[in-house]
Design a protein around this motif. Structure first.
Motif, PDB file in Angstrom:
ATOM      1  N   VAL A 134       0.841  -1.201   0.000  1.00  0.00           N
ATOM      2  CA  VAL A 134       0.000   0.000   0.000  1.00  0.00           C
ATOM      3  C   VAL A 134       0.879   1.256   0.000  1.00  0.00           C
ATOM      4  N   PRO A 135       0.646   2.200  -0.885  1.00  0.00           N
ATOM      5  CA  PRO A 135       1.413   3.453  -0.870  1.00  0.00           C
ATOM      6  C   PRO A 135       1.181   4.221   0.433  1.00  0.00           C
ATOM      7  N   PHE A 136       2.250   4.827   0.946  1.00  0.00           N
ATOM      8  CA  PHE A 136       2.188   5.553   2.210  1.00  0.00           C
ATOM      9  C   PHE A 136       2.693   6.974   2.012  1.00  0.00           C
ATOM     10  N   VAL A 137       1.833   7.956   2.321  1.00  0.00           N
ATOM     11  CA  VAL A 137       2.207   9.366   2.269  1.00  0.00           C
ATOM     12  C   VAL A 137       2.491   9.846   3.690  1.00  0.00           C
ATOM     13  N   HIS A 138       3.632  10.483   3.867  1.00  0.00           N
ATOM     14  CA  HIS A 138       4.049  10.956   5.196  1.00  0.00           C
ATOM     15  C   HIS A 138       4.595  12.370   5.069  1.00  0.00           C
ATOM     16  N   TYR A 139       4.282  13.225   6.042  1.00  0.00           N
ATOM     17  CA  TYR A 139       4.727  14.616   6.002  1.00  0.00           C
ATOM     18  C   TYR A 139       5.858  14.859   6.990  1.00  0.00           C
ATOM     19  N   SER A 140       6.863  15.577   6.523  1.00  0.00           N
ATOM     20  CA  SER A 140       7.974  15.950   7.379  1.00  0.00           C
ATOM     21  C   SER A 140       8.137  17.470   7.350  1.00  0.00           C
ATOM     22  N   THR A 141       9.305  17.964   7.731  1.00  0.00           N
ATOM     23  CA  THR A 141       9.424  19.377   8.070  1.00  0.00           C
ATOM     24  C   THR A 141      10.770  19.979   7.694  1.00  0.00           C
ATOM     25  N   ASP A 142      10.786  21.295   7.564  1.00  0.00           N
ATOM     26  CA  ASP A 142      12.031  22.038   7.374  1.00  0.00           C
ATOM     27  C   ASP A 142      12.957  21.926   8.592  1.00  0.00           C
ATOM     28  N   TYR A 143      12.419  21.537   9.732  1.00  0.00           N
ATOM     29  CA  TYR A 143      13.217  21.452  10.961  1.00  0.00           C
ATOM     30  C   TYR A 143      14.227  20.311  10.935  1.00  0.00           C
ATOM     31  N   VAL A 144      14.234  19.497   9.883  1.00  0.00           N
ATOM     32  CA  VAL A 144      15.273  18.467   9.775  1.00  0.00           C
ATOM     33  C   VAL A 144      16.612  19.096   9.376  1.00  0.00           C
ATOM     34  N   PHE A 145      16.591  20.368   8.936  1.00  0.00           N
ATOM     35  CA  PHE A 145      17.815  21.072   8.566  1.00  0.00           C
ATOM     36  C   PHE A 145      18.238  22.014   9.698  1.00  0.00           C
ATOM     37  N   ASP A 146      19.522  22.422   9.673  1.00  0.00           N
ATOM     38  CA  ASP A 146      20.040  23.253  10.762  1.00  0.00           C
ATOM     39  C   ASP A 146      19.819  24.745  10.557  1.00  0.00           C
ATOM     40  N   GLY A 147      19.317  25.142   9.394  1.00  0.00           N
ATOM     41  CA  GLY A 147      19.027  26.548   9.169  1.00  0.00           C
ATOM     42  C   GLY A 147      20.230  27.408   8.887  1.00  0.00           C
ATOM     43  N   GLU A 148      21.374  26.782   8.624  1.00  0.00           N
ATOM     44  CA  GLU A 148      22.588  27.546   8.348  1.00  0.00           C
ATOM     45  C   GLU A 148      22.798  27.775   6.855  1.00  0.00           C
ATOM     46  N   GLY A 149      21.871  27.342   6.034  1.00  0.00           N
ATOM     47  CA  GLY A 149      22.008  27.473   4.591  1.00  0.00           C
ATOM     48  C   GLY A 149      21.817  28.907   4.116  1.00  0.00           C
ATOM     49  N   THR A 150      22.164  29.126   2.868  1.00  0.00           N
ATOM     50  CA  THR A 150      21.954  30.433   2.234  1.00  0.00           C
ATOM     51  C   THR A 150      21.203  30.301   0.922  1.00  0.00           C
ATOM     52  N   ALA A 151      21.029  29.071   0.456  1.00  0.00           N
ATOM     53  CA  ALA A 151      20.240  28.780  -0.746  1.00  0.00           C
ATOM     54  C   ALA A 151      19.191  27.747  -0.359  1.00  0.00           C
ATOM     55  N   PRO A 152      18.079  27.686  -1.101  1.00  0.00           N
ATOM     56  CA  PRO A 152      17.029  26.717  -0.765  1.00  0.00           C
ATOM     57  C   PRO A 152      17.571  25.297  -0.640  1.00  0.00           C
ATOM     58  N   TYR A 153      17.156  24.610   0.408  1.00  0.00           N
ATOM     59  CA  TYR A 153      17.622  23.240   0.659  1.00  0.00           C
ATOM     60  C   TYR A 153      17.039  22.268  -0.363  1.00  0.00           C
ATOM     61  N   ARG A 154      17.910  21.437  -0.933  1.00  0.00           N
ATOM     62  CA  ARG A 154      17.472  20.338  -1.782  1.00  0.00           C
ATOM     63  C   ARG A 154      17.203  19.094  -0.921  1.00  0.00           C
ATOM     64  N   GLU A 155      16.460  18.171  -1.511  1.00  0.00           N
ATOM     65  CA  GLU A 155      16.098  16.946  -0.792  1.00  0.00           C
ATOM     66  C   GLU A 155      17.308  16.105  -0.425  1.00  0.00           C
ATOM     67  N   ASP A 156      18.376  16.173  -1.230  1.00  0.00           N
ATOM     68  CA  ASP A 156      19.528  15.299  -1.000  1.00  0.00           C
ATOM     69  C   ASP A 156      20.601  15.918  -0.104  1.00  0.00           C
ATOM     70  N   GLN A 157      20.339  17.093   0.430  1.00  0.00           N
ATOM     71  CA  GLN A 157      21.331  17.713   1.306  1.00  0.00           C
ATOM     72  C   GLN A 157      21.295  17.095   2.706  1.00  0.00           C
ATOM     73  N   PRO A 158      22.436  17.100   3.406  1.00  0.00           N
ATOM     74  CA  PRO A 158      22.497  16.484   4.738  1.00  0.00           C
ATOM     75  C   PRO A 158      21.539  17.164   5.719  1.00  0.00           C
ATOM     76  N   THR A 159      20.922  16.375   6.558  1.00  0.00           N
ATOM     77  CA  THR A 159      20.051  16.907   7.611  1.00  0.00           C
ATOM     78  C   THR A 159      20.856  17.077   8.894  1.00  0.00           C
ATOM     79  N   ALA A 160      20.437  18.045   9.706  1.00  0.00           N
ATOM     80  CA  ALA A 160      21.119  18.308  10.977  1.00  0.00           C
ATOM     81  C   ALA A 160      20.178  19.091  11.885  1.00  0.00           C
ATOM     82  N   PRO A 161      19.132  18.427  12.395  1.00  0.00           N
ATOM     83  CA  PRO A 161      18.131  19.138  13.196  1.00  0.00           C
ATOM     84  C   PRO A 161      18.716  19.756  14.459  1.00  0.00           C
ATOM     85  N   LEU A 162      18.107  20.875  14.869  1.00  0.00           N
ATOM     86  CA  LEU A 162      18.610  21.626  16.017  1.00  0.00           C
ATOM     87  C   LEU A 162      17.998  21.186  17.344  1.00  0.00           C
TER      88      LEU A 162
END
Length: 298
Positions: A103-131
């Motif tokens: 069965v297909p499963f849809v799940h929602y996640s968040t921008d909070y998986v990133f550390d917020g230190e970026g300067t360009a929009p985060y891509r899906e394949d960038q490393p996560t580093a939640p605060l």
């Protein structure tokens, strides 16, 4: 076709009940077994993840969409176990059932998986580093969904709001009628995203013939600060007659408004992959704001 939606009383959940109704029979759940209109629904307690297996086995859905989550970002810092049960363990249980059932499963996640230190929009394949705990629990949930091995669609979103529920827009409109002046953080940047947009895109993605599986960023386009969002809310509310007058909005730094959980200062997500993969145009955040304010127009 039966679509099971977890979290029917949340901002996104309520919009999903509308958006998915054309695809089949929607069965929804809440923790209490009651929806906001006092009608009854299925009971799902994300504080007891293993209990969800019996519900899934009884409903036997063709698609599962999980809009339930522990979203009290500050409270999570002192309530980590509950946050991980709801945001990581429960999605993992659901994903494993979906994988076994095909069965297909849809799940929602968040921008909070990133550390917020970026300067360009985060891509899906960038490393996560939640605060903090909330972001870490959501990242753990993503990992468990992927590890289950079934077809999954993980949509990361940010700054979600609607004409209903508890959110920044409704808070601003309430406080704006009570105070002549407000102080709003101006050094956190992101993209206000209507819950209705998330639900509509989910419905379109599920109808996509490609049968894709993976992670996408689902937000409106463009960016602003919380201060910029507040000013736009008040300008549109005044123009639409939702408010008779608006307060002045002073820009402040995050350091002037300390919270138990640290927020990412940069939360802009690159949504180009979703637009390309599903042939969907994601509108500018200001267009979404006009639509939501329009729902509140007297």
């Amino acid at each position: 076709m039966t679509i099971l939606v977890f979290g029917g009383n949340g901002q996104v959940g309520r919009e999903l009940l509308r958006a998915l109704s054309s695809l089949g029979t929607v069965v929804t759940t809440t923790r209490s077994g009651t929806l906001t209109d006092d009608s009854t629904c299925e009971v799902a307690d994300f504080d007891q993840p293993d209990s969800l297996v019996a519900l899934l086995g009884r409903v036997r859905p063709d698609i599962v969409v999980n809009a339930a989550a522990y979203t009290a970002v500050d409270k999570a810092e002192q309530d980590a176990e509950a946050a991980f049960r709801a945001n990581a363990e429960a999605p993992g249980v659901i994903a494993r059932w979906c994988s076994r059932a095909g069965v297909p499963f849809v799940h929602y996640s968040t921008d909070y998986v990133f550390d917020g230190e970026g300067t360009a929009p985060y891509r899906e394949d960038q490393p996560t580093a939640p605060l903090g705990v909330y972001g870490t629990s959501k990242r753990d949930g993503e990992d468990r969904v992927r590890a289950a091995g079934g077809r999954h669609l993980i949509f990361r979103t940010a700054w979600v709001y609607a004409a209903h529920g508890n959110n920044f827009l409704r808070t601003m409109l309430r406080i704006g009628t009570e105070r002549p002046a407000l102080r709003v953080v101006a050094d956190q940047i992101g993209t206000p995203t209507p819950a209705a947009l998330i639900a509509d895109v989910t419905a379109q993605a599920l109808q996509h013939a490609g049968g894709l599986s993976g992670t996408w960023h689902l937000t409106a386009s463009g960016q602003t600060s919380w201060h910029g969002f507040a000013e736009a809310i008040f300008a549109e509310a005044l123009a639409r007659g939702v408010l008779p007058r608006v307060p002045s909005v002073q820009a402040i730094a995050s350091s002037e408004y300390p919270t138990p959980a640290k927020r990412p200062s940069w939360s802009v997500l690159d949504n180009s992959k979703l637009q390309q993969d599903f042939d969907i145009l994601l509108p500018d955040w200001q267009e979404g704001l006009k639509r939501v304010i329009g729902e509140l127009t007297p």
